[in-house]
Design a protein around this motif. Structure first.
Motif, PDB file in Angstrom:
ATOM      1  N   MET A  65       0.824  -1.227   0.000  1.00  0.00           N
ATOM      2  CA  MET A  65       0.000   0.000   0.000  1.00  0.00           C
ATOM      3  C   MET A  65       0.849   1.266   0.000  1.00  0.00           C
ATOM      4  O   MET A  65       0.721   2.097  -0.899  1.00  0.00           O
ATOM      5  CB  MET A  65      -0.963  -0.029   1.182  1.00  0.00           C
ATOM      6  CG  MET A  65      -1.949  -1.180   1.101  1.00  0.00           C
ATOM      7  SD  MET A  65      -3.180  -1.145   2.418  1.00  0.00           S
ATOM      8  CE  MET A  65      -2.165  -1.373   3.846  1.00  0.00           C
ATOM      9  N   PRO A  66       1.747   1.466   0.974  1.00  0.00           N
ATOM     10  CA  PRO A  66       2.540   2.694   0.949  1.00  0.00           C
ATOM     11  C   PRO A  66       3.504   2.756  -0.230  1.00  0.00           C
ATOM     12  O   PRO A  66       3.776   3.848  -0.740  1.00  0.00           O
ATOM     13  CB  PRO A  66       3.305   2.665   2.274  1.00  0.00           C
ATOM     14  CG  PRO A  66       3.238   1.266   2.755  1.00  0.00           C
ATOM     15  CD  PRO A  66       1.987   0.687   2.196  1.00  0.00           C
TER      16      PRO A  66
ATOM     17  N   PHE B   7       1.563   3.834  -3.179  1.00  0.00           N
ATOM     18  CA  PHE B   7       1.290   5.256  -2.974  1.00  0.00           C
ATOM     19  C   PHE B   7       2.523   6.085  -3.315  1.00  0.00           C
ATOM     20  O   PHE B   7       2.454   7.076  -4.053  1.00  0.00           O
ATOM     21  CB  PHE B   7       0.878   5.473  -1.511  1.00  0.00           C
ATOM     22  CG  PHE B   7       0.678   6.904  -1.131  1.00  0.00           C
ATOM     23  CD1 PHE B   7      -0.525   7.532  -1.377  1.00  0.00           C
ATOM     24  CD2 PHE B   7       1.706   7.621  -0.523  1.00  0.00           C
ATOM     25  CE1 PHE B   7      -0.709   8.858  -1.018  1.00  0.00           C
ATOM     26  CE2 PHE B   7       1.528   8.938  -0.162  1.00  0.00           C
ATOM     27  CZ  PHE B   7       0.316   9.565  -0.407  1.00  0.00           C
ATOM     28  N   THR B   8       3.677   5.673  -2.806  1.00  0.00           N
ATOM     29  CA  THR B   8       4.904   6.433  -3.019  1.00  0.00           C
ATOM     30  C   THR B   8       5.306   6.433  -4.487  1.00  0.00           C
ATOM     31  O   THR B   8       5.672   7.475  -5.042  1.00  0.00           O
ATOM     32  CB  THR B   8       6.054   5.829  -2.183  1.00  0.00           C
ATOM     33  OG1 THR B   8       5.605   5.676  -0.842  1.00  0.00           O
ATOM     34  CG2 THR B   8       7.265   6.722  -2.211  1.00  0.00           C
TER      35      THR B   8
ATOM     36  N   GLY C 108       3.234   8.718  -6.285  1.00  0.00           N
ATOM     37  CA  GLY C 108       3.603  10.087  -5.909  1.00  0.00           C
ATOM     38  C   GLY C 108       4.811  10.562  -6.681  1.00  0.00           C
ATOM     39  O   GLY C 108       4.826  11.690  -7.209  1.00  0.00           O
ATOM     40  N   LEU C 109       5.815   9.711  -6.821  1.00  0.00           N
ATOM     41  CA  LEU C 109       7.028  10.126  -7.514  1.00  0.00           C
ATOM     42  C   LEU C 109       6.765  10.317  -9.004  1.00  0.00           C
ATOM     43  O   LEU C 109       7.248  11.271  -9.609  1.00  0.00           O
ATOM     44  CB  LEU C 109       8.137   9.101  -7.279  1.00  0.00           C
ATOM     45  CG  LEU C 109       8.628   9.033  -5.834  1.00  0.00           C
ATOM     46  CD1 LEU C 109       9.751   8.013  -5.697  1.00  0.00           C
ATOM     47  CD2 LEU C 109       9.080  10.411  -5.339  1.00  0.00           C
TER      48      LEU C 109
ATOM     49  N   VAL D 184       3.948  11.084 -10.273  1.00  0.00           N
ATOM     50  CA  VAL D 184       3.120  12.286 -10.392  1.00  0.00           C
ATOM     51  C   VAL D 184       3.997  13.534 -10.281  1.00  0.00           C
ATOM     52  O   VAL D 184       3.809  14.510 -11.018  1.00  0.00           O
ATOM     53  CB  VAL D 184       1.999  12.293  -9.333  1.00  0.00           C
ATOM     54  CG1 VAL D 184       1.338  13.663  -9.231  1.00  0.00           C
ATOM     55  CG2 VAL D 184       0.954  11.246  -9.687  1.00  0.00           C
TER      56      VAL D 184
END
Lengths: 274, 740, 241
Positions: free
Chosen positions: A185-186, A189-190, A193-194, A196
């Motif tokens: 999950m994280p 997400f990470t 994020g990167l 993005v």
């Protein structure tokens, strides 16, 4: 390669001349990818409805959950589209792995001396200092660097996404290694994020930054104007023109063989290319 | 061909401690960093969450024990998904116990016998072949008729355990002409029933907890031997402040709820109660008016119990005289709001009958049946039967043969319907007074229930023919020649059941699985094949019930819909005033029983010293857990999940002497058998006793969940029979314990 | 407004006889997988030595806390709270990460391997929504388990609490449970809450991933914004003919 020194007439000619940068498949893939990213990002952020983990206002969660008819369908859509997206790009890569992806990787991902220089100069540019960008191939060093983030990110996102989507099977297969899901999950997400973070530049460059405007429209038409190519992707431009001329020469040679034209010397070709 | 020896997933020994890990809380240090503030309330999910919504709620009646709680079966897509107590049922009060809740798992037990089976190969070898009902029934009828023709009808034994269709079972055996009727009763409540019949003229007085202020339970483990409504009412009484005194050598769940737990020495409850009688009668603490008006023999109690002083009882029971005296006075001080519970399974010692007589006397002394509203015992049985009809029945053939169990020629006071089951088994072995040749066993498991399993299996071997009726391949069916599959209680009709002022119906919530059939159908089919069709004058189950309802003019449809109908109140069924006459020869409560005296026994409750174990021996106690019913529920996966202690209870002191630690394998040896089992070392038992939960140690490989798990106390139990009540004395078995 | 319910349980452990009818009822109602259970009868074991013994039985389950740590642990909100206070799990939405299982100070949750989701007592919402009692309460033979609306003064739970001291399973951890006990619970009972450590994945997520990602995106946005600002100031001269 700066175009400032070109005569205005030549610049106008180049501006009008269109070079094909992207094939239709490429364009479609790009926009499928773009839509998928938008959709998956929007739904993904809405899935993170917990107050600790949410990164967008709770209203966004509420809005999308209502739109999709609840959290479960929202997750199902996210998972399903995610898998569809993963399938399409994986399929694309696999189908053309030797024919396209390997040469693409070799040319568009290997950093050369010019690329390193480009980073240096681009930094100066952003800092408002005087700069001299080196010649760039069809993908500049920034784009190359971003492609690393994107490719690694995508692999991570797909892997973690699949772990989460198939968590019961993962649990069974691993004999209860739930930390896989907990870490997926994280990491998912990470990784998003990167990518993005990179996308922010990509979108700015592609859609807002005036110098790259031609690149933006190329994602619809597949073509860039020669002036843009000349200035931003000079190496590619040269190769493109050379290929064009070689083709033309080939046609000419055919004409000559058929007795309808005259040969052009290599020197002439070089001249034309510049 | 069905070879149970090749049963897949047959486990030899399952890990009973699987659940233990569930209750162990995880250990963690530090605290979760919570973000304070209001919790977000997210949009509710749109009904995606699962949960058994039912297509139909079918009322019925539980049969996981004999209490017969009303229930609702929730049926979804033709499958029972949940059982709930019927709120209108006086027995369930809308509740079901663990066994009741798990009942549908018996119906869906993957080990169900769903087709008639005929044995192949040797008896007890576990190999059967599937047969049609016609073939199986023809074979059974042929064998039974053959035995009847060759040896007389008495050579055929019939046995069955407490159930609603038993009336038609009795019809079959009476029509057939056999006197040999075996029930579980002598293994269970003969002492209590016989004592109360002789004293009060009722088999079993009902208990009223509504006003109870002082309750003595003598081995009655109501919190584990659950009768839903009674257990609930007792719990209610305790919560209301009633005082509870529990006599039990074990610290049971009931003892855990008691104000006073008296870990009395086994077999000496009688001395304790005689001392109570001594105190109450000599100090004239009882209800003198009541005693004078309604009892016989009470005035003699100070004399006949003169030697039974608390000091005398202290020496026998180990209970301090002061405690006994205090309890006697407390008990008497609450008058008719006191209850000395009659108990239920009272097959402990051969003196259990006298214990029950003493308990009956104690209740008489405080006059707790005098006031119908507030008394603790209800002996008024008016209304029983409720005027239900039944199919016409011709007279039964006269039976001249003696009963194999010695009733009444050996046991003159044992009621015929109770019998002496263990002696019947012994008669098969001895052939005395004659040899039995066949055994028809319906819904019963003597291979587990009778003491001395070795003998029982020997008895099976001596018979020419054994037929069983059950829903699973129980240990007795394992030894049968023909196993007939009965429909479970959620799949069939049974004759009606009267509870208080209501008539309750057991009806199918689903179609029977496989080819299972109701007992009513099986008995009728068999009866017809034996030429006894006239005794079974009902077309089918529904017709049987219609004939029952006919005299009362009640609607079957309403009954089906609600699960019960109220009995129309006729003046003859409900006496307007309590009329305290008792169904005894004198019409009074017979503390002195001439019947007993005439039979050569003591007319008054009297002391009989129980046998005691040798210096290195232990009393082997048996008992109940709330999660199982006798030996019939161990294969139920839901119950398997909630009961996991089959070990031998042993006091730490006794364990230490023998170097036994918790979980060690120990060998338990009695005069008839020996088993190995893991020790459960606990303070909850007297140092001179050990305890085994009954019902385990199944031999049938047709029971995949239960096979070979734990041990059966029937391997150890020695057969003893009380000459008055015919009751077996289960706690009179003494064992030695050694580390295995 | 008056219709807002606050459901909860009142448990009289003095009346619990450890018969486990509730466990079976719950298992039947929800097809709880073998080897697992949603509710328990907890005990701190037999106290004392023969013959001075006592034993307390404590019916135990999800406490439906108002400050439920499981709600914060669940990234998606598959664990959520109904308006009436019941803490629920949306099985369809649960991805089975198990963070809630590790977060519950009462260990009231478990991972259902068959379904691949977290599971716990959900107050038998399907039953109460059609007017029945939760399965465990309805069938409680000793009468130890009660359920009702704390906002209704006439509810069975409020009546049971009237004039009685109410105890909750609270120590240094107080998550505002909605289960009240009528008897003090023995200190060594298994039911008391225990502090739970955050899993490494959660710590990474909360402490590193979320702020780090926000920072990265923020920096990029800022960088591009400044470039955009510069472009506005200097104009698109380079391209002008």
């Amino acid at each position: 390669m700066s175009t400032v020194n070109l005569p205005l007439a030549e610049r106008k000619r180049l501006k009008k001349k269109k070079l094909t940068k992207h094939h239709l498949a490429n364009i479609l893939t790009h926009w499928f990818n773009a839509f998928s990213w938008g959709f998956l990002l929007a739904t993904g952020l809405a899935i993170l409805g917990n107050r600790v983990y949410q990164t967008v206002p709770a209203q966004w969660s509420a809005f999308l959950r209502n739109l999709f008819g609840g959290l479960a369908p929202l997750i199902k859509w996210h998972e399903s589209w995610g898998m569809f997206w993963a399938f399409v790009i994986t399929f694309n890569v696999l189908v053309g792995f030797r024919k396209y992806f390997m040469p693409f990787g070799a040319r568009r991902m290997m950093l050369d001396q010019d690329d390193l220089e480009w980073f240096k100069q681009y930094g100066r540019k952003l800092a408002g200092l005087s700069y001299q960008l080196p010649e760039q191939d069809d993908y500049n060093a920034g784009q190359k660097a971003f492609s690393y983030v994107v490719i690694l990110g995508i692999i991570t996102i797909i892997a973690t996404g699949l772990i989460m989507t198939f968590s019961p099977q993962v649990m069974r297969a691993t004999g209860g290694m739930q930390w896989l899901i907990q870490w997926a999950m994280p990491i998912h997400f990470t990784a998003v994020g990167l990518v993005v973070a990179g996308l922010v530049v990509h979108i700015y460059m592609g859609a807002i930054f005036p110098e790259e405007r031609s690149a933006f429209f190329s994602m619809f038409s597949g073509k860039v104007d020669a002036l843009y190519a000349y200035s931003h992707h000079h190496k590619w431009y040269k190769r493109y023109i050379r290929a064009e001329q070689e083709w033309e020469a080939g046609e000419l040679a055919k004409d000559i063989e058929m007795g309808v034209g005259t040969a052009v010397s290599d020197a002439e070709l070089d001249e034309l290319a510049d | 061909m069905i070879d149970y020896n090749k049963n897949p997933n047959l486990v030899t020994r399952r890990n009973f401690l699987k659940m233990a890990g569930l209750t162990a809380a995880g250990v963690a240090a530090g605290r979760v960093g919570l973000i304070s503030g209001v919790q977000p309330v997210l949009a509710q999910s749109n009904g995606h969450l699962p949960g058994p919504m039912a297509d139909a709620y079918v009322p019925g009646m539980c049969e996981m024990c004999v209490w017969r709680c009303g229930l609702f079966a929730k049926v979804k897509n033709g499958r029972i998904v949940k059982l709930d107590g019927h709120p209108e049922s006086d027995h369930s009060l809308g509740k079901l116990c663990a066994r009741g809740q798990s009942g549908f798992q018996n119906t869906y037990d993957p080990d169900r016998v769903l087709y008639p089976l005929i044995r192949v190969g040797e008896r007890g070898g576990g190999r059967f072949r599937r047969a049609s009902w016609d073939e199986a029934l023809d074979l059974v009828a042929e064998k039974m008729q053959g035995i009847k023709d060759q040896y007389g009808p008495e050579a055929m034994i019939f046995s069955s355990t407490h159930n609603l269709s038993q009336v038609q079972f009795e019809n079959l055996l009476n029509g057939f002409g056999s006197p040999n009727y075996g029930t579980q009763r002598s293994l269970c409540f003969n002492a209590m029933v016989t004592a109360f019949l002789l004293t009060y003229g009722v088999e079993e007085p009902a208990r009223n907890y509504k006003f109870a202020e002082y309750i003595i339970l003598t081995g009655r483990n109501l919190m584990e031997a659950i009768s839903t409504s009674e257990t609930y009412h007792l719990s209610d009484a305790i919560a209301r402040g009633a005082k509870l005194v529990v006599l039990d050598p074990r610290f049971t769940k009931t003892a855990a709820k008691a104000d006073e737990w008296i870990p009395i020495k086994p077999g000496t409850d009688l001395a304790f109660h005689l001392a109570l009688i001594n105190v109450i009668s000599t100090e004239r603490l009882g209800d003198c008016d009541f005693v004078e008006q309604f009892t016989v023999g009470c005035q003699d109690l100070p004399t006949v119990t003169a030697e039974y002083t608390p000091e005398w009882a202290e020496k026998i029971t180990g209970v301090p005289a002061d405690t006994i005296r205090r309890i006697a006075r407390e008990f008497a001080s609450h008058g008719h709001r006191s209850m000395a519970h009659p108990g239920w399974r009272t097959s402990n010692f051969v003196n259990s009958f006298q214990t029950e007589r003493a308990i009956a006397t104690l209740n008489a002394l405080v006059g707790n049946v005098l006031n119908q509203e507030e008394g603790c015992l209800i002996t008024d049985t008016a209304g029983e039967g409720a005027g239900l009809g039944k199919p016409p029945q011709p007279a039964y053939p006269r039976v001249s043969a003696l009963r194999l169990d010695g009733v009444p020629w050996k046991y003159p006071l044992v009621p015929l319907k109770l019998g002496v089951f263990q002696d019947m088994r012994d008669a098969i072995l001895t052939g005395d007074p004659y040899q039995a040749h066949g055994w028809f066993i319906s819904r019963q498991n003597p291979a587990q229930s009778l003491p001395d399993r070795g003998k029982t299996i020997e008895a099976f071997k001596k018979l020419d023919f054994i037929v069983t009726v059950d829903i699973i391949m129980n240990d007795t069916a394992w030894f049968s020649d023909v196993a007939l599959p009965e429909a479970s209680y959620l799949e069939r009709y049974d004759p009606l059941n009267v509870v208080g002022d209501k008539i309750w119906l057991r009806q199918p919530a689903i179609e029977p699985l496989g080819e299972a059939k109701s007992a009513l159908w099986i008995y009728k089919q068999l009866g017809e094949r034996l030429g006894l069709g006239d005794y079974f004058q009902y077309a089918d189950e529904e017709d049987y019930i219609r004939q029952q309802l006919a005299p009362l003019g009640l609607s079957f449809d309403e009954l089906k819909q609600r699960g019960y109908v109220e009995i129309p109140h006729g003046p003859e069924l409900r006496p307007a005033e309590f009329n305290p006459t008792f169904n005894t020869p004198s019409g009074k409560i017979e503390v002195y029983s001439e019947t007993l005296a005439n039979a050569g026994f003591s007319g008054y409750p009297t002391w009989e010293a129980p046998p005691e174990p040798g210096p290195s021996e232990f009393y082997l106690l048996t008992g109940k857990v709330a999660q199982h019913t006798q030996m019939g529920t161990q294969n139920n996966p839901y119950l398997h999940q909630v009961f996991n202690n089959t070990g031998l209870w042993i006091n730490p002191e006794a364990a230490k002497e023998r170097g036994i630690h918790n979980g060690d394998m120990v060998r338990v040896t009695s005069s008839v058998g020996s088993v190995e089992i893991d020790a459960y070392v606990t303070e909850a038992i007297r140092p001179d006793c050990v305890y085994l939960t009954p019902g385990f140690g199944h031999m049938s490989k047709g029971l995949r969940q239960a096979y070979n798990q734990g041990v059966s106390d029937s391997d150890l139990h020695v057969s003893f029979t009380d000459p008055i009540s015919g009751g077996q004395a289960l706690s009179q078995t003494f064992v030695t314990i050694e580390k295995a | 407004m008056a219709d807002v319910k606050r459901y909860g349980y009142v448990i009289d452990s003095a009346r619990c006889i450890d018969c486990r009818a509730c466990l079976v009822a719950c298992r039947a109602e929800w097809q709880v997988p073998e080897g697992q259970t949603r509710i328990w009868v907890n005990s701190s074991g037999l106290k004392g030595t023969f013959p001075n013994l006592s034993q307390q039985f404590v019916p135990f389950q999800c406490q439906h806390c108002r400050d439920a740590p499981c709600l914060d642990a669940c990234p998606t909100g598959a664990t959520y709270r109904r308006e009436d206070g019941l803490v629920m799990i949306d099985e369809e939405a649960c991805i089975g990460c198990g963070l809630c299982v590790k977060a519950c100070p009462y260990d009231a949750r478990f991972y259902n391997e068959e379904k691949g989701v977290a599971e716990k007592c959900n107050g038998c919402y399907t039953r109460i929504d059609r007017g029945e009692l939760p399965a465990c309460v309805a069938t409680c033979v000793g009468g130890a388990r009660l359920f009702g609306d704390f906002n209704d003064p006439d509810s069975v739970v409020n009546k049971a609490l009237k004039g009685r001291a109410a105890h909750r399973l609270i120590n240094e951890i107080d998550t505002q449970p909605n289960v009240y006990y009528l008897e003090p619970i023995e200190e060594d009972n298994q039911s008391w809450p225990e502090a739970k450590e955050m899993t490494p994945a959660e710590t990474f997520w909360r402490k590193l991933a979320t702020p780090g990602t926000k920072l990265a995106i923020g920096a990029m946005v800022l960088g591009q914004a400044s470039a955009f600002a510069k472009q506005l100031v200097s104009g698109e001269n380079e391209f002008e003919e």
